[in-house]
Structures are given as C-alpha cells and as structure tokens.
Write a protein that holds these residues in place. Structure first.
Motif, PDB file in Angstrom:
ATOM      1  N   ARG A 195       3.367  28.722  42.721  1.00  0.00           N
ATOM      2  CA  ARG A 195       3.074  27.875  43.774  1.00  0.00           C
ATOM      3  C   ARG A 195       3.463  28.476  45.081  1.00  0.00           C
ATOM      4  O   ARG A 195       2.553  28.197  46.057  1.00  0.00           O
ATOM      5  CB  ARG A 195       3.520  26.385  43.877  1.00  0.00           C
ATOM      6  N   LEU A 201      -1.671  26.475  48.329  1.00  0.00           N
ATOM      7  CA  LEU A 201      -0.953  25.432  47.900  1.00  0.00           C
ATOM      8  C   LEU A 201       0.406  24.998  48.970  1.00  0.00           C
ATOM      9  O   LEU A 201       1.372  24.519  48.702  1.00  0.00           O
ATOM     10  CB  LEU A 201      -0.140  25.465  46.474  1.00  0.00           C
ATOM     11  N   VAL A 204       1.154  21.323  49.711  1.00  0.00           N
ATOM     12  CA  VAL A 204       1.051  20.606  48.465  1.00  0.00           C
ATOM     13  C   VAL A 204       2.796  20.527  48.170  1.00  0.00           C
ATOM     14  O   VAL A 204       3.419  21.670  48.130  1.00  0.00           O
ATOM     15  CB  VAL A 204       0.333  21.262  47.180  1.00  0.00           C
ATOM     16  N   LEU A 210      -0.313  19.179  39.078  1.00  0.00           N
ATOM     17  CA  LEU A 210      -1.311  20.196  39.519  1.00  0.00           C
ATOM     18  C   LEU A 210      -1.858  20.493  37.954  1.00  0.00           C
ATOM     19  O   LEU A 210      -1.522  21.131  37.208  1.00  0.00           O
ATOM     20  CB  LEU A 210      -0.810  21.326  39.975  1.00  0.00           C
ATOM     21  N   ARG A 239      -2.829  16.933  42.195  1.00  0.00           N
ATOM     22  CA  ARG A 239      -4.098  17.776  42.965  1.00  0.00           C
ATOM     23  C   ARG A 239      -4.619  18.358  41.760  1.00  0.00           C
ATOM     24  O   ARG A 239      -4.179  18.707  40.617  1.00  0.00           O
ATOM     25  CB  ARG A 239      -3.247  18.805  43.890  1.00  0.00           C
ATOM     26  N   ALA A 276       0.009  25.702  37.428  1.00  0.00           N
ATOM     27  CA  ALA A 276      -0.639  24.777  36.719  1.00  0.00           C
ATOM     28  C   ALA A 276       0.463  24.083  35.703  1.00  0.00           C
ATOM     29  O   ALA A 276       1.159  24.616  35.145  1.00  0.00           O
ATOM     30  CB  ALA A 276      -1.913  25.062  35.942  1.00  0.00           C
TER      31      ALA A 276
END
Length: 391
Positions: A195, A201, A204, A210, A239, A276
C-alpha cells in the motif's frame, strides 16, 4: 519476405494468433510464449499493434508480427482473414494456436485445417451475446469446429458449455497456469509495504479494509454489479479499487459510490494483489479467470461469481465464503461484508488458497501440457525439434 534461419528451421514453430492485447488473454499468451522460448520452441505472436501483448511477447523472446484486427466481426473481416493467411504463409508454422473468438474465426477461415490448429476460446463468445447474435455465434462455433484439430478449454465447465451448445470437437482441458516465481506471498508485512508503494492509496488509512478488482472495465467482468453491491457493504472505512481500463470506464467512474478508487491499467498487478485484503471478480462469463489464480498464488482470498471455471479455481471448502451467483449485488455485498469484516477468516482462506494455487495452477505444468498437445498434433517424437520435410 522474412525467411527462417537454419536454426529456426529445426525448431517447432507455433503461430499464436491473438486479438485481445490487454487483460487476461494477453497475460496467458505472454506467459505461454515465455515458457515455450525456454523449452526451445519458436513462438510467433500475431496480434493487433499497440497494447501490452506485443511488447510483453517480444520481451519474452517471441517474434511479434502485426495483425490488425478488431475485437468483433465487422466489414473488415475479409481483410483480417486474408492478412492472417499471409502471415501463416510467411511463418510456415507447425501449429497454429488461435486465442479468443475473433482469432478463432479469422484463423480457421484462413487455414481451413491445412495446418494443425488449436482453438482456445478463453470464454465462449455466444455467452456474451443474446438473441439472434448468440445463435449465430453458436452456429459458427459448431461449423468452425471441423477446422479445429483440438479445442482447448481452460476448465471443464467451459468444455461443458461448448458441448451444451452442440459443438462436436476433439477437446482438451488444460487449466490456466500462474508463474509461481512471480506470484507468491510477499515476506513480512506485505500489505503495508504494497500500500505504501501505491500513490493512489496515499490517503487511505493503513488499516482500512481493501477489496481490489483486477479486470478490463467491461460488461464481462461485472464491475457495474460490484459498484451496485458496494453501496450495500457495511464495513467502516472499507475501500474498493478497480484496476484496469476498458469500454465502460467512463460510465463506471460517473456512477461510482464513495469509497471507490480507479487505478487505471497496470502492467504489473502484483502490488495491487499484495495490497488487497480480498480480490473480487463478479464476472458475467469466463473460461477460467486468471486474476483470481494470481491472487491465490499470492496468498490472498478471492470472491468470485459462479461462472465457468470459478468452482474449479477454488480450494475445497471455499464455496460458501468465496462464490456468489452472477449478477446478484445483494449476495455479493453480503459476502464482501463478511470477508472484509473478518481478518481471521481472510487469513485462513488466503493460506489455503496459496497452497491450492501452488499445487494445481503451476504455469510449468500448464505449458508442459500445451507442448504435449502440440507434439500430439504434429506427430513428433522429440520435445522441441523435428525433421522438417517438404510440405
């Protein structure tokens, strides 16, 4: 006119005729030709110029020739068939491997069985169509099968769909494979590191759940269903990132709810997979999607719609958590909420997914099976060479 050198004359030549130059088909072809180069074959890729396939195949060691072709049949079909025929004459391949419906149409019309021909649909075209168009596509596939020495499916369910459509063929089923040297669980705190490497991102929060969807922004991949489902996901701070581009990009961006980010096309999807918590792909139709296999090889849980290849992709016991009916936003939202809200469940599913992918979807096994298919069709006894005779 290009001519083969004496060294090239001694190697089995495979002409890959391909129309899609982005997405899963392009990655499958690129991985396959790289393995074929390592095995001593001479792969040639004929595809539309531009896009990622031509560059990727050339870097993998294949010779790449331009084959201008549109994605769907149209008024230029006769020219596309004629061009494919000229490329075949120049290349003088031992085997033609046509990938996707359009290349299968043009390639089989150009060759008509004169050279051993493998057709790989990568999902049936008639599943993408409705009414008369679907009927015409089915009729062509039934007719065109006579010019296919083998129809190569990537899942048993894809083969069964062809049989239900009345296609009488010699079938082979070889699952898609993943380069396990590239797609593997990252060491340490992989999610945090991935990330941090992705500028999209930057704003975030580090611990935000995610979900990532990797696929061409198209009706096939079902991102519209995913956006509808996302409005119902009840996980604080979650997200969703859509990775890819395509014909529905503008429409999807205009209708996206809060918490959805668009990454555009990514040549290397590994950082997004590692970033992810869940990879989600709500396709309307597939043969066997590649992105979920890559995610599983990286130790990530996946959430799929129940289309061709999905059940065969998943480890035993994952169906209740990782499979939903296609075009069902409510079921998709419920499954996403459960996965994004339960870190322990994700860890358990991801670990099992990684072990399953590494035991079942190894690219080395896939490419070896494809090579054996070629050998069967040309009747050769040595792994990568044959004594050439006058045709």
């Amino acid at each position: 006119m290009l001519r083969k050198s004496s060294t090239e004359e001694s190697r089995l030549t495979v002409l890959h005729l391909v129309q899609p130059v982005e997405g899963g088909v392009a990655r499958v072809v690129t991985d396959l030709v790289a393995a074929q180069v390592r095995a001593g074959l001479r792969p040639v890729v004929a595809c539309p110029p531009g896009g990622g396939l031509a560059e990727g195949a050339a870097e993998a060691g294949a010779r790449v020739w331009a084959w201008p072709a549109e994605r769907v049949p149209g008024p230029r079909l006769a020219r596309e068939v004629a061009t494919a025929g000229r490329l075949v004459r120049v290349c003088a391949p031992d085997v033609i491997h046509a990938h996707s419906a359009k290349a299968g149409l043009a390639g089989r019309l150009a060759v008509r069985g004169r050279i051993p021909t493998v057709f790989q649909p990568h999902a049936w075209s008639f599943e993408a169509l409705e009414g008369r168009a679907a009927g015409l596509a089915e009729a062509w596939e039934r007719f065109g099968a006579r010019w296919s020495d083998r129809i190569l499916c990537v899942s048993e369910s894809e083969r069964h769909a062809g049989q239900r459509a009345g296609i009488a063929a010699r079938w082979s089923v070889i699952h898609n494979g993943v380069d396990l040297g590239r797609f593997r669980p990252a060491p340490g705190d992989a999610t945090r590191s991935a990330r941090a490497s992705l500028p999209l991102l930057a704003d975030v929060p580090a611990g935000a759940p995610l979900a990532v969807c990797v696929g061409r922004l198209s009706r096939q991949k079902g991102q519209d269903v995913l956006l509808s489902a996302w409005r119902r996901v009840r996980v604080p701070g979650a997200r969703l990132v859509l990775v890819g581009e395509g014909p529905r990009g503008g429409e999807l961006r205009r209708g996206a709810p809060d918490g959805v980010l668009f990454a555009g096309a990514a040549r290397d999807v590994r950082p997004w997979i590692h970033a992810a918590d869940v990879l989600v792909l709500p396709s309307r139709w597939e043969g066997m999607a590649l992105a979920p296999l890559e995610a599983m090889a990286c130790g990530r849980p996946v959430l799929l719609s129940d289309v061709n290849g999905a059940r065969e992709s998943l480890p035993p016991g994952h169906l209740p958590h990782c499979l939903v009916p296609p075009e069902d936003p409510a079921a998709l939202a419920s499954a996403l909420t459960a996965l994004l809200g339960d870190a322990g469940l994700r860890a358990e599913l991801g670990s099992a997914a990684g072990a399953h992918a590494r035991s079942v979807f190894d690219l080395t096994r896939t490419s070896g099976a494809v090579l054996r298919l070629y050998q069967e069709l040309v009747g050769q006894s040595r792994p990568t060479t044959r004594k050439r005779t006058e045709r």
